[in-house]
Design an enzyme around this catalytic site. Structure first.
Site, PDB file in Angstrom:
ATOM      1  N   LYS A   1       0.849  -1.205   0.000  1.00 49.75           N
ATOM      2  CA  LYS A   1       0.000   0.000   0.000  1.00 49.75           C
ATOM      3  C   LYS A   1       0.883   1.254   0.000  1.00 49.75           C
ATOM      4  O   LYS A   1       2.102   1.163   0.241  1.00 49.75           O
ATOM      5  CB  LYS A   1      -0.914  -0.014   1.227  1.00 49.75           C
ATOM      6  CG  LYS A   1      -0.175   0.023   2.558  1.00 49.75           C
ATOM      7  CD  LYS A   1      -1.122  -0.231   3.728  1.00 49.75           C
ATOM      8  CE  LYS A   1      -0.375  -0.249   5.048  1.00 49.75           C
ATOM      9  NZ  LYS A   1      -1.248  -0.652   6.162  1.00 49.75           N
TER      10      LYS A   1
ATOM     11  N   TYR B   1      18.107  29.257   8.262  1.00 49.14           N
ATOM     12  CA  TYR B   1      16.911  29.844   8.878  1.00 49.14           C
ATOM     13  C   TYR B   1      16.967  29.750  10.398  1.00 49.14           C
ATOM     14  O   TYR B   1      17.301  28.695  10.954  1.00 49.14           O
ATOM     15  CB  TYR B   1      15.654  29.109   8.413  1.00 49.14           C
ATOM     16  CG  TYR B   1      15.285  29.377   6.971  1.00 49.14           C
ATOM     17  CD1 TYR B   1      14.977  30.655   6.533  1.00 49.14           C
ATOM     18  CD2 TYR B   1      15.237  28.334   6.059  1.00 49.14           C
ATOM     19  CE1 TYR B   1      14.625  30.889   5.208  1.00 49.14           C
ATOM     20  CE2 TYR B   1      14.886  28.554   4.740  1.00 49.14           C
ATOM     21  CZ  TYR B   1      14.590  29.833   4.320  1.00 49.14           C
ATOM     22  OH  TYR B   1      14.241  30.053   3.013  1.00 49.14           O
TER      23      TYR B   1
HETATM   24  C1  LIG Z   1      -0.486  -1.685   6.831  1.00 46.99           C
HETATM   25  C2  LIG Z   1      -1.033  -2.949   7.369  1.00 46.99           C
HETATM   26  C3  LIG Z   1      -0.185  -4.043   7.595  1.00 46.99           C
HETATM   27  C4  LIG Z   1       1.322  -3.964   7.473  1.00 46.99           C
HETATM   28  O1  LIG Z   1       1.825  -3.383   8.653  1.00 46.99           O
HETATM   29  P1  LIG Z   1       3.399  -3.228   8.927  1.00 46.99           P
HETATM   30  O2  LIG Z   1       3.493  -2.771  10.323  1.00 46.99           O
HETATM   31  O3  LIG Z   1       3.894  -2.213   7.954  1.00 46.99           O
HETATM   32  O4  LIG Z   1       3.991  -4.558   8.688  1.00 46.99           O
HETATM   33  C5  LIG Z   1      -0.760  -5.233   7.990  1.00 46.99           C
HETATM   34  N1  LIG Z   1      -2.099  -5.341   8.186  1.00 46.99           N
HETATM   35  C6  LIG Z   1      -2.929  -4.293   8.003  1.00 46.99           C
HETATM   36  C7  LIG Z   1      -4.381  -4.474   8.236  1.00 46.99           C
HETATM   37  C8  LIG Z   1      -2.435  -3.063   7.599  1.00 46.99           C
HETATM   38  O5  LIG Z   1      -3.268  -2.038   7.426  1.00 46.99           O
END
Ligand SMILES: *Cc1c(COP(=O)(O)O)cnc(C)c1O
Length: 357
Positions: A33, A253
């Site tokens: 994702k 800055y």
């Molecule tokens: C994003 C997500 C994962 C992966 O999590 P990580 O901590 O990046 O391994 C697994 N399960 C769900 C439901 C998620 O939304």
């Protein structure tokens, strides 16, 4: 051309995927994702396709991007659908779908897909974000199992505190999951990266590794298993300007850094518009021509400054690694009060190139 680059090592990605599957013991959906946590979803999915049991994404837009690129493996929508009319696309593109609320079950009941659905029914075991309450879970499952157009159901849940190795919460969530799901004869899925790495007894049939695929540890300190991960993304840029300054001169800055000695300061083409943390403090680690160095002064939108005083051979054109093989993204996250998740997902404007196809 501006010298900022992100090098993505697909061999390391495959190594980390295999480690995730070895730890989970059975099958693993590679979570890609958010454009594979900033690494490029299509390129990463292609690199993993011959190994991976499937992929997981946040929404149908991300799934369709993979299908359009020719990825044929199973793809799970981690939040299911947001609107009922997505079910037609889920059917047409053969996607797997999390079911996290009653209204989704109503919509599935009304659907008439060409092929039966594969659904992952989510139990809220304590995260209290998405998922069905324990008291409602069995009834919802029975409704789904009574539908002729539902083929498989996988029981899933998600841990809230698996990155805290001294917290009792993961065991509490796991106990509730087993209490609700053990007699149901469903395949199960519990583990994200911190659970895979840190809770070897909390595994089910399907692991869901995300962060660890990209070689970053979810833990605050060293960890014997997480230390076997290989960083996938290395972000570098170059020194585009050098200033020789007397002691007592302010830099950048807000004059957040004032030289304590006669200093050579390098200006690097990398800023917060690229995703580098704006409020990283003086002393945040960088690597200059392969040697440990330090950020000084406040990070600007397009540039940041590093101390070259102890790097006499470095100068215009020297390569500076912001995070990757030498400065781990998790270490940078600790220094900048950030997370490896956000730093990786937040990479912008920096062109990516790939090795290890
Ligand atoms: C994003 C997500 C994962 C992966 O999590 P990580 O901590 O990046 O391994 C697994 N399960 C769900 C439901 C998620 O939304």
């Amino acid at each position: 051309m501006r010298p900022a680059r992100a090098l993505i090592d697909l061999t390391a990605l495959r190594h980390n995927y295999r480690l995730a599957r070895e730890l989970g013991g059975r099958k693993a959906l590679a979570v890609v994702k958010a454009d594979a946590y900033g690494h490029g979803a299509v390129r990463c999915a292609r690199a993993l396709e011959s190994d991976a049991d499937g992929f997981a994404v946040a929404c149908i837009e991300e799934a369709l991007e993979l299908r359009e690129a020719g990825i044929r493996a199973p793809i799970l929508l981690l939040e299911g659908f947001f609107e009922a009319d997505e079910l037609a696309l889920i059917d047409a593109h053969d996607l797997w779908c999390v079911v996290q609320a009653e209204w989704q079950i109503d919509a599935i009941e009304r659907a008439r897909p060409a092929k039966p659905f594969t659904l992952w029914l989510k139990l809220d075991s304590g995260m209290h974000r998405l998922g069905l309450a324990a008291a409602d879970y069995r009834a919802s499952l029975q409704r789904l199992q009574a539908m002729p157009h539902v083929r498989d159901v996988v029981a899933m849940t998600h841990f809230a505190r698996a990155d805290e190795l001294d917290s009792a919460r993961t065991d509490e969530q796991r106990a509730l999951f087993h209490q609700v799901c053990d007699e149901l004869h469903l395949a199960t899925s519990l583990s994200n990266s911190p659970a895979l790495l840190g809770w070897p007894t909390a595994q089910g049939e399907w692991a869901r590794p995300g962060l660890m695929l990209y070689g970053a540890t979810p833990f605050a300190g060293p960890h014997p298993v997480a230390d076997r991960l290989q960083p996938v993304m290395t972000v570098t840029s170059k020194v585009i300007g050098v200033r020789e300054l007397a002691a007592g001169e302010p830099i950048g800055y807000g004059a957040r850094f004032i030289t304590r000695r006669p200093s050579r300061i390098g200006v690097v083409a990398m800023g917060y518009a690229d995703g580098y943390p704006q409020f990283a403090p003086n002393g945040t680690p960088v690597s200059i021509d392969g040697r440990p160095g330090e950020l000084v002064g406040r990070v600007s939108m397009d540039m940041l400054t590093v101390d070259l005083t102890d790097h006499p051979a470095a100068g215009l054109g020297s390569e500076v690694e912001l995070w990757g093989r030498q400065v781990s993204v998790s270490e940078l996250a600790l220094h900048s009060d950030n997370s490896a998740y956000q730093l990786l997902c937040g990479l912008k404007r920096v062109p990516r190139s790939y090795v290890g196809e």
